[in-house]
Design an enzyme around this catalytic site. Sequence first.
Site, PDB file in Angstrom:
ATOM      1  N   CYS A   1      -5.511   5.301   3.418  1.00  0.00           N
ATOM      2  CA  CYS A   1      -5.274   6.505   2.883  1.00  0.00           C
ATOM      3  C   CYS A   1      -6.579   6.788   2.137  1.00  0.00           C
ATOM      4  CB  CYS A   1      -4.143   6.089   1.770  1.00  0.00           C
ATOM      5  SG  CYS A   1      -2.609   5.262   2.307  1.00  0.00           S
TER       6      CYS A   1
ATOM      7  N   GLU B   1       3.121   7.530  -2.451  1.00  0.00           N
ATOM      8  CA  GLU B   1       1.680   7.322  -2.338  1.00  0.00           C
ATOM      9  C   GLU B   1       1.283   7.780  -0.877  1.00  0.00           C
ATOM     10  OE1 GLU B   1      -1.655   6.482  -1.005  1.00  0.00           O
ATOM     11  OE2 GLU B   1      -1.326   4.252  -1.011  1.00  0.00           O
TER      12      GLU B   1
HETATM   13  C1  SIN Z   1      -4.874   2.286   1.135  1.00  0.00           C
HETATM   14  O1  SIN Z   1      -3.984   2.143   0.604  1.00  0.00           O
HETATM   15  O2  SIN Z   1      -4.868   2.992   2.313  1.00  0.00           O
HETATM   16  C2  SIN Z   1      -6.141   2.025   1.110  1.00  0.00           C
HETATM   17  C3  SIN Z   1      -6.513   1.159  -0.326  1.00  0.00           C
HETATM   18  C4  SIN Z   1      -7.913   1.098  -0.476  1.00  0.00           C
HETATM   19  O3  SIN Z   1      -8.774   1.447   0.298  1.00  0.00           O
HETATM   20  O4  SIN Z   1      -8.247   0.586  -1.531  1.00  0.00           O
END
Ligand code: SIN
Length: 510
Positions: free
Chosen positions: A296, A262
């Site tokens: 993210c 991820e």
């Molecule tokens: C992330 O994993 O950085 C964000 C997850 C989200 O905004 O749902």
Amino acid sequence: MAMNAIGLEHEVRELLTRLGVQESRYTEGELVVRTPITGQVIAHVAKTSGPAAQLAIDAARQAFLVWRNIPAPRRGELVRALGEELRAEVEALGRLVTIETGKLLTEGCGEVQEMIDICGFAAGLSRQLTGLTIASERAHHRMMETWHPLGVVGVISAFNFPVAVWSWNAALALVCGNAVVWKPSEKAPLTALATQALFERAAAKVGGVPAGLCALLVGDAQLGELLVDSPQVSLVSATGSTTMGRAVGPRLAKRFARSILELGGNNAAIVCPSADLDLTLRGIAFSAMGTAGQRCTSLRRLIVHESIYDNMVTRLKRVYLSVGVGDPRESGTLVGPLIDARSFAAMQSALEEARAVGATVTGGERVGVDGAAEAFYVRPALVEIAEQAAVVKRETFAPILFVLKYREIEEAIALQNDVPQGLSSSIFTLNMREAERFVSASGSDCGIANVNIGTSGAEIGGAFGGEKETGGGRESGSDAWKQYMRRATNTINYGTDLPLAQGVSFDIAE
Ligand code: SIN
């Protein structure tokens, strides 16, 4: 030391005590932990040595050999109990998330709520680990799929979701019958220690949980490498930058281990002429400025139809220039601090690069906050740019929103897809054709494609992850659990003959 920092250090101590973490774990170690709220030191955490990490992996492997034989619904009891411990401590753990990462309190508690939600999901899943039965071409034969746990699952998590991402992986991995070894970000070890303590509380209440089933490795990248290279670790789920993924992915592939990656996102929203602009503005504001642009899934590119561009940009500028930047514990704040000086420097350098190609920047400057001279608060930046230049195609993990103009929907979708990353995307429109086109095969190429909501703030029920340089992994809901299990295809002959598939004959004479 500023008063504020002394207060925070004391508060951290109280929270960790309440959450069951031994004092020596965070007062006597060599890993210096700072809060981005003031930039000052709040703890000294003990690092896990290489040999201790190896022992933890060995113990996890032994625990797996026991755990895999415990019925899945009983494994679900442990995860349910973890959810109950978390529910009892939402405020305390949520506050610790805020102090360690600089997120707003509502987001810190939201992160813990996400952990509770995935525990509920996984506990239910523990009675639904189903496999197919398949029609056999042979008489008196039956085919089916059975799913078995993999072994030890390694989790490498990032600072911005210091505990939720662990839970997305761990809750599923545990009900599927695996052991879990976790290497959290060096920037966020305190919330990891607290989560581990809550897990141990849950395990003690449930009973019968093999020792070492869930382990925590605190330290630098070398511990992550140990997980990546250990033949005892069957799957590594790694969240972080694309650079990290480029290092981790090939090493796992080399030993044919599984990976869930991820990695970076460069998320865009398209705003169409028919969009409900009030709703759109709120959606953009949360996705672009929320968590100080350090998700993210943060919105980094806005692609606006030329007919509403001036209106949209004028309204956005008003919001960008007035939004509350400051201490994330205060009620008027919507944008907390950046995690550290490096992050601030990366933001400033991206803005310089944008200016150099003719972009107009609103905001982006450092904001002074009382008692926080060593912290990095910034006004979020709105950057009007004519083309998708190199700086727009890169992920800068900071609150920068590039705004581009489009004329035809095809052009907007092409711009949205024309970046190396493929995590999240949205379209704001009331035109059904545009919305359906966006979520179709010839629309967004991302793992997440939304209509009339922003790019961030996913629910646990869906599979989370993205395409291209985002890495292709999926965590959390839907059928992401299948990645934590191996599939066996079973063919069972309950007849007296031995017919071969495809009518092949192989008659032996005795
Ligand atoms: C992330 O994993 O950085 C964000 C997850 C989200 O905004 O749902």
